[in-house]
Each structure stands twice: as structure tokens, then as C-alpha cells.
Scaffold this motif. Structure first.
Motif, PDB file in Angstrom:
ATOM      1  N   LEU A   1       0.843  -1.190   0.000  1.00  0.00           N
ATOM      2  CA  LEU A   1       0.000   0.000   0.000  1.00  0.00           C
ATOM      3  C   LEU A   1       0.877   1.239   0.000  1.00  0.00           C
ATOM      4  CD1 LEU A   1      -1.491  -2.136   2.315  1.00  0.00           C
ATOM      5  CD2 LEU A   1      -3.313  -0.549   1.742  1.00  0.00           C
ATOM      6  N   SER A   2       0.615   2.167  -0.922  1.00  0.00           N
ATOM      7  CA  SER A   2       1.407   3.390  -0.992  1.00  0.00           C
ATOM      8  C   SER A   2       0.585   4.506  -1.626  1.00  0.00           C
ATOM      9  CB  SER A   2       2.678   3.153  -1.812  1.00  0.00           C
ATOM     10  OG  SER A   2       3.428   4.354  -1.945  1.00  0.00           O
ATOM     11  N   ASP A   3       0.926   5.751  -1.244  1.00  0.00           N
ATOM     12  CA  ASP A   3       0.248   6.909  -1.832  1.00  0.00           C
ATOM     13  C   ASP A   3       1.223   7.816  -2.565  1.00  0.00           C
ATOM     14  OD1 ASP A   3       1.672   8.134   0.229  1.00  0.00           O
ATOM     15  OD2 ASP A   3       0.106   9.632   0.569  1.00  0.00           O
ATOM     16  N   GLY A   4       2.470   7.359  -2.732  1.00  0.00           N
ATOM     17  CA  GLY A   4       3.461   8.251  -3.328  1.00  0.00           C
ATOM     18  C   GLY A   4       4.368   7.561  -4.325  1.00  0.00           C
ATOM     19  N   ARG A   5       5.306   8.330  -4.842  1.00  0.00           N
ATOM     20  CA  ARG A   5       6.288   7.831  -5.802  1.00  0.00           C
ATOM     21  C   ARG A   5       7.596   7.525  -5.083  1.00  0.00           C
ATOM     22  NH1 ARG A   5       4.786   8.860 -11.086  1.00  0.00           N
ATOM     23  NH2 ARG A   5       2.867  10.075 -11.265  1.00  0.00           N
ATOM     24  N   ASP A   6       8.291   6.507  -5.561  1.00  0.00           N
ATOM     25  CA  ASP A   6       9.563   6.119  -4.961  1.00  0.00           C
ATOM     26  C   ASP A   6      10.572   7.238  -5.183  1.00  0.00           C
ATOM     27  OD1 ASP A   6      11.987   4.875  -4.211  1.00  0.00           O
ATOM     28  OD2 ASP A   6      11.095   2.909  -4.624  1.00  0.00           O
ATOM     29  N   THR A   7      10.995   7.868  -4.084  1.00  0.00           N
ATOM     30  CA  THR A   7      11.924   8.998  -4.168  1.00  0.00           C
ATOM     31  C   THR A   7      13.376   8.584  -3.981  1.00  0.00           C
ATOM     32  OG1 THR A   7      11.541   9.425  -1.810  1.00  0.00           O
ATOM     33  CG2 THR A   7      10.212  10.664  -3.391  1.00  0.00           C
ATOM     34  N   TYR A   8      13.626   7.280  -3.856  1.00  0.00           N
ATOM     35  CA  TYR A   8      14.985   6.817  -3.600  1.00  0.00           C
ATOM     36  C   TYR A   8      15.541   5.926  -4.705  1.00  0.00           C
ATOM     37  CZ  TYR A   8      14.767   8.743   1.059  1.00  0.00           C
ATOM     38  OH  TYR A   8      14.674   9.607   2.111  1.00  0.00           O
ATOM     39  N   THR A   9      14.679   5.402  -5.566  1.00  0.00           N
ATOM     40  CA  THR A   9      15.151   4.504  -6.623  1.00  0.00           C
ATOM     41  C   THR A   9      14.560   4.935  -7.961  1.00  0.00           C
ATOM     42  OG1 THR A   9      13.361   3.011  -6.015  1.00  0.00           O
ATOM     43  CG2 THR A   9      15.537   2.509  -5.147  1.00  0.00           C
TER      44      THR A   9
END
Length: 676
Positions: free
Chosen positions: A347-355
Motif C-alpha cells: 500500500l502506498s500513496d506516493g512515488r519512490d523517491t529513492y530509486t
């Protein structure tokens, strides 16, 4: 060793607690002491019950024997009554909400310094020292020299209260599986033996027509293969297969406030509906990922511990989906024992900011051979990545436009996972007549193969839930035939029973068609064949529209959907107002509306299309959109087990009149008969 009395005096001298002896008049009835009632978590973290401002009040610690009133309260973390006579301390915060002290202390230890119910920020934090039997509060050191002296007298190893336990290098600390299950005083061994005689799958074949003239040869003649798993009522006679479930939860900064509260409530629903033989692990990720709860059986104690772990989560940091998935996969790979059914929920509401530089295939490399069911909510999640993760692993992607329906979406998914009827289903297709050749197999996202000589083929369909259906089209070439009939195909179905672990083989009858000299009237193609043709063509149109939209040509994307809608309208199924085709057309129209501008497409169009594509390609129910519209296609492919779990979720929410408008359309739609 300090006596308990000295510890009590020390605590009282620091105003750390008030012990109020119970009078004889406060003696609770014996029935209250023996009650083991567990309350529903319907009110758990419900934002509808949050007060606008905290009510000032002093902190109080009382033993649960202190008053009869406390026995009527329910701890919002473990969801059990704070009963008298249990010897557990009760904590009342300045916002007037009450909890078991050991529950709230565990919550605080994980970094949560706000009330789990009303989100009021606490000025004084309850912490439990391992060296003391009694709870205490660390006050502002500048104003409480006694508290400073108390802390300094402790060994250094006991001063770091808020430090969590370090994660093990290998997650092989999963709780052991139950050796034997006892139901009503008797084991289930006999039932499992009888289960082996139950046929878990039904198979049917539908040719596009039942007769072809002798002098006519046919290319790309369609045969529909229809499979359906045993019903949930039949499975309920036996013990269902337990599951190992790992939930990978986004707790980045964007999840703060209502989102996290609703996610916690949804997880509470999942925890309460898992059985005592099911095991759950919780992974939380923000800038990094951590395992907040090991793979543990959901016994009464396991549920309470899981609820405490979930309610300790605090939103902060960035979004590192890869690290969260990597840790979730590691839990599955390192476990010592394995339940037959396993799944990961993301479950997530955002974009991967590390990869951001990782291509989608990087997810494929690290994922185990376990389906990942991903749920993206809001307008900022990375639908493309989450859909790819699900596609690679054999799971589904759901789009939750409104976070208020997170629980319903999870409920539908859990309803399926808790009703797995067959596993590793493989269907082998063989041409009976030497002159009959297989040209292709259409099976959506499922892996299929046709041999080079065209004599046979196979389809791998994975796991099926109870009552779930699978359909695929086999295209064959039929030669001229002077005989009165032509044998076409036969099927061989292999699957594993998830409970007994036995491999079962089922063979079908031989499908044949009549070959008269003349066919007087043109035969009508069966509605079952038309329906599945429409499903596959719709999925192709969705994929084409998505590709065009990603390249910025929204006008062409809308046109691609419109072209198929015109084709769909001319089919026999649409003209007969087939419910499946009507709903499919409504969904396609909704997709066109979500591609009217680049802003709308980025906010919801991409996720809506990908969720629909996932549902139709896997022939499995997904959630999409805000689910407030009765014409929503959310319930497509929904099984009775999914519908029942969804009803449980909605029944909890119905306690609040504010949810009536949201839930009633779903209840009405779910009650309608599902198309075959």
C-alpha cells in the motif's frame, strides 16, 4: 532487590501514579470477570469521532481494579475491554482517552507521541522502564530533579527506552505453525481425508458453433475453455488453507493525518479477520524500511501484538518502495516454516523517491514467486510501478481514489486470499484429430504455450479462489471432413489442493462438432464465447489507449476506446443487454472521461486504466475509482467470499450515519447476481 512497597513509595513520591483501592461497593459481578468479549474495531481511529480540541485533564495511572467505570472502557489499541481484576494499569491521557498502560507504552516506544484516537499531541509521554514493575512518566528534566535522579540510577542499558530492538540479519524468527487443529473437540483429520474425494474444479468447453459443413475448412475457429473452482459452501465443510501474509505499508510524510488513521483502521480489520492459523508480518517503509512485526500467528495474543505494532506507526520521511518490497520478500524467503498460501500486500500513496533510476525490471529480480497485490491511493502514487510489480509477481493492482475506502479494498482482497481452493492450476489442451491444429491461445496475463507442431498447448493459471472462474480462448484450424463429426479437443487439468498438498488430475470429455453436408441456418455464437471475446478485445483497447496517452496523444487514446465501444455495441451480447457487456461499456466510457486532459490523466486516468487492465487480464476483482457510483465496475469477478468480507467491512462503517451515502451503492451492486 527493591521491594514492591519501596517501588510504590518511590513512584508515589514522584507523583507518578495514584493507587485507588476499590471499595466493597465497587466489586464487579462474577460474570464481568469471566467475560471474554472482544469488541469490533469499528471505532478504532475513526476520524468521525475525533474531538475538535483535546479536553484538558491531568494524567492519571490507575490499576484496573480502581473503579467499576474503567471495566466498561475499551482499549483502542488492543480492542479488548479494560476489565477490573486483570491487574493491568490503565492510562488516561490529557485528551481523556484511556488505554492499557502496556499498550500505550509500546505505542510510544515506537516513536508515536500523539493520541491514537484523536491525534492530540501529548506534552507528557508514558514510558515503561524494564527495571520497574510500575509505570512512570519522564517529566521535563529542568523541572523535576527527582525524575533525573531516578533515570540516572538505572543501568545504561535500561536508559534508552525509545530504542527499538535491532532487526535480525535473517528473518527466521517466524512463529511455528500449528501442529494439529482441533474443532469442536475433534481433529480435522477425517475431514481432510474425505476432502480428497471432492472434485475442486469444473471444466467446460464451448465451440463458437456446433456444426460446420463438410466441405468447409475453418481457420482461427474459437473454442472457449471455462473453469470454475469449487464453491465456498463446499470448502466451508473443511478447514481452509491458512495463509502467510506480509503487508508492506507506506508511512512516509504524505501519509500523515487522516490517511494513516484510515490505514491503521483497515489493518485492524484485516487483523481481526485472520484466523488463528494465519500468520501476519508488517513492514513499514518511508525513507528506509523496517520490519515492525515478525511473522506471527493471529491467535488472541498475536492479534493484540499486531494491533499494537500497527498503531505505533508514525508518518515521516520519504518513500522507498524498493526497500519496503525487498524487506517484505526477505520475510517470505527467510521463514523457517511455510503455510501453503502466501501473499504480499503493498500500500502506498506516493512515488519512490529513492530509486527513481531503477527500471521496472529491477522489481522483478528481487520479488519472490509470491503474488504482490498492490494498492495505490490518492493522485500522487506511482501507478505504473505498482502495476508492474503486480504484473511481474502474478498479483493485482487496485486504485483507491478516496482513502475512505481503503478498508473496503483490503477487505475484498482478503476475502479472496482466505478462500484459496486450488493452487498451481495447469490446463493441458490436446488436439484429438491429427488434422486439427492449435494456432493460438488467448489467456490474458496468464502464461500460455502452443507446441511447434500445433498438436497441443498449455496454460498456467496459478491459484483460484473458491467460486472463481477462468476463461481462455483456443484458436484452432479445422480441415474439410467427410465424416459426420470431427473430434476437436480434450483437456487435462492438474492442480494442488492447498490443504492436503495432494496433486489432482482431472480429464475432460472430447469436444466434437457435427459435420453435416449442409448447414441450413447460420448458427448463433454462444453468449459465453462472445463475452470472453469482448473481454480480451477490451483489454487490448485499454493497453493501446494507455500507450497513446503515455506518449501525450490523448485524443488518439480516447479514439481507440471509442472504436472498440462501437464494435462492442454491435455484438449479440450488447444487443441483448448482457450485464457484463453493459458494465464493460460503462467502464470504458469512464476511462474516456479520465483522459479528457493531461492533468486528469495524471491524477487518476492512468491508475484507473491500469487497475481495469489488471482486473480483466487476470480475471480477478480489483478496486478502482472512488467506488461511490453504483455503476462502478469494482465488483467485476467478485466471488461470494470477497462479497461477504466486503459486507463485514461496510457493516462496521455503517455504525456511522456519515458513511451511508458512501456504502449503499456498493451494497446494492454487490447484491446483484454475478455474470457467468
Amino acid at each position: 532487590m527493591v521491594s514492591k512497597w519501596k517501588k510504590m513509595k518511590l513512584a508515589l513520591s514522584l507523583n507518578l501514579c495514584n493507587y485507588l483501592p476499590r471499595t466493597l461497593e465497587e466489586e464487579p459481578p462474577s460474570s464481568a470477570l469471566n467475560s471474554a468479549e472482544r469488541l469490533s474495531d469499528a471505532a478504532l481511529l475513526s476520524p468521525l469521532n475525533w474531538p475538535m480540541t483535546p479536553t484538558p485533564s491531568s494524567y492519571r495511572i490507575r490499576l484496573s481494579r480502581s473503579s467499576s467505570k474503567s471495566s466498561k472502557q475499551t482499549c483502542s489499541i488492543c480492542l479488548t475491554k479494560m476489565k477490573e481484576g486483570c491487574g493491568h494499569a490503565i492510562f488516561t491521557a490529557e485528551c481523556s482517552h484511556m488505554f492499557h498502560f502496556h499498550c500505550i507504552a509500546s505505542n510510544v516506544k515506537h516513536g508515536n507521541h500523539v493520541c491514537p484516537v484523536c491525534r492530540a499531541k501529548w506534552k507528557e509521554i508514558p514510558i515503561q522502564k524494564p527495571s520497574l514493575d510500575l509505570p512512570y512518566y519522564p517529566f521535563d528534566r529542568s523541572n523535576n530533579d527527582a525524575a533525573i535522579r531516578l533515570i540516572r540510577c538505572l543501568p545504561p542499558s535500561q536508559r534508552a527506552i525509545n530504542q527499538g530492538h535491532p532487526e535480525p540479519a535473517i528473518f527466521d524468527d517466524d512463529e511455528r505453525l500449528a501442529e494439529q487443529i482441533v474443532i469442536d473437540g475433534e481433529t480435522d483429520v477425517l475431514k481432510e481425508e474425505n476432502r480428497g474425494s471432492v472434485r475442486m474444479m469444473d471444466m467446460k468447453m464451448y465451440p463458437e458453433v456446433s456444426a460446420v459443413p463438410q466441405s468447409k475448412s475453418c481457420e482461427n475457429f474459437d473454442v472457449l475453455v471455462h473453469l470454475k473452482a469449487v464453491t465456498g459452501d463446499q470448502i466451508s465443510q473443511y478447514r481452509r488453507a491458512p495463509i502467510d501474509l506480509v503487508t508492506v505499508l507506506d508511512i512516509s510524510g504524505s501519509m500523515g493525518g487522516t490517511k494513516l488513521a484510515l490505514l491503521k483502521r483497515a489493518m485492524g480489520f484485516v487483523i481481526q479477520n485472520l484466523g488463528s492459523n494465519d500468520r501476519l508480518s508488517v513492514i513499514a517503509f518511508s525513507s528506509t524500511a523496517r520490519r515492525v512485526f515478525p511473522l506471527t500467528r493471529m491467535s488472541d495474543a498475536g492479534r493484540q501484538q499486531a494491533l499494537q505494532a500497527v498503531n505505533s506507526l508514525v508518518a515521516n520521511g520519504g518513500t522507498n518502495i524498493v526497500d519496503g518490497l525487498r524487506k517484505g520478500a526477505k520475510v517470505m524467503e527467510d521463514r523457517r516454516e511455510r503455510n501453503s498460501v502466501a501473499s504480499i500486500i503493498l500500500l502506498s500513496d506516493g512515488r519512490d523517491t529513492y530509486t527513481t533510476n531503477h527500471p521496472d525490471p529491477s522489481y522483478k529480480v528481487m520479488l519472490p514467486q509470491i503474488p504482490v497485490h498492490s494498492f495505490g491511493f490518492g493522485s500522487d502514487h506511482d501507478a505504473s510501478v505498482m502495476h508492474s510489480v503486480s504484473e511481474f509477481s502474478g498479483g493485482t493492482f487496485s486504485f483507491i481514489e478516496s482513502e475512505s475506502v481503503i478498508q473496503d479494498a483490503l477487505a475484498q482482497c482478503i476475502g479472496g486470499l482466505l478462500s484459496v481452493a486450488v493452487q498451481e492450476l495447469r490446463v493441458e489442451v490436446e488436439g484429438v484429430c491429427p488434422s486439427v491444429r492449435l494456432s493460438s491461445i488467448k489467456a490474458g496475463s496468464y502464461s500460455s504455450l502452443v507446441t511447434g507442431d500445433g498438436h497441443s498447448g498449455l496454460v498456467d493459471l496459478g491459484d483460484l479462489y473458491a467460486d472463481e472462474e477462468r476463461d481462455f480462448l483456443v484458436s484452432i484450424n479445422i480441415p474439410v471432413e467427410e465424416d459426420g463429426h470431427t473430434p476437436l479437443l480434450k483437456l487435462r487439468c492438474l492442480y494442488i489442493d492447498p490443504l492436503t498438498k495432494e496433486i489432482t488430475t482431472v480429464e475432460s470429455h472430447v469436444l466434437q462438432i457435427r459435420r453435416p453436408e449442409y448447414v441450413v441456418e447460420e448458427e448463433v455464437v454462444p453468449i459465453e464465447v462472445v463475452r470472453q471475446r469482448n473481454r480480451f478485445l477490451a483489454a487490448e483497447a485499454m493497453a493501446q489507449a494507455r500507450t497513446l496517452a503515455e506518449h501525450g496523444d490523448l485524443e488518439a487514446a480516447v479514439k481507440a476506446i471509442e472504436n472498440f465501444r462501437l464494435l462492442l455495441a454491435e455484438t449479440v451480447a450488447a444487443k441483448s443487454r448482457d450485464r457484463f457487456c453493459v458494465a464493460l461499456d460503462s467502464e470504458l466510457k469512464e476511462m474516456q472521461g479520465r483522459m479528457r486532459s493531461s492533468h486528469v490523466y495524471e491524477a487518476s486516468g492512468r491508475a484507473y486504466i491500469l487497475s481495469g487492465l489488471s482486473s480483466h487480464s487476470w480475471q480477478r476483482a480489483t478496486a478502482r475509482g472512488n467506488s461511490r457510483d453504483g455503476s462502478s465496475f469494482v465488483q467485476a469477478y467478485q466471488t461470494p467470499s470477497m462479497a461477504e468480507m466486503l459486507r463485514r467491512s461496510q457493516a462496521m462503517l455503517l455504525v456511522s450515519p456519515s458513511h451511508q451515502r458512501l456504502i449503499q451503492p456498493l451494497l446494492s451492486f454487490a447484491s446483484q447476481p454475478k455474470p457467468r
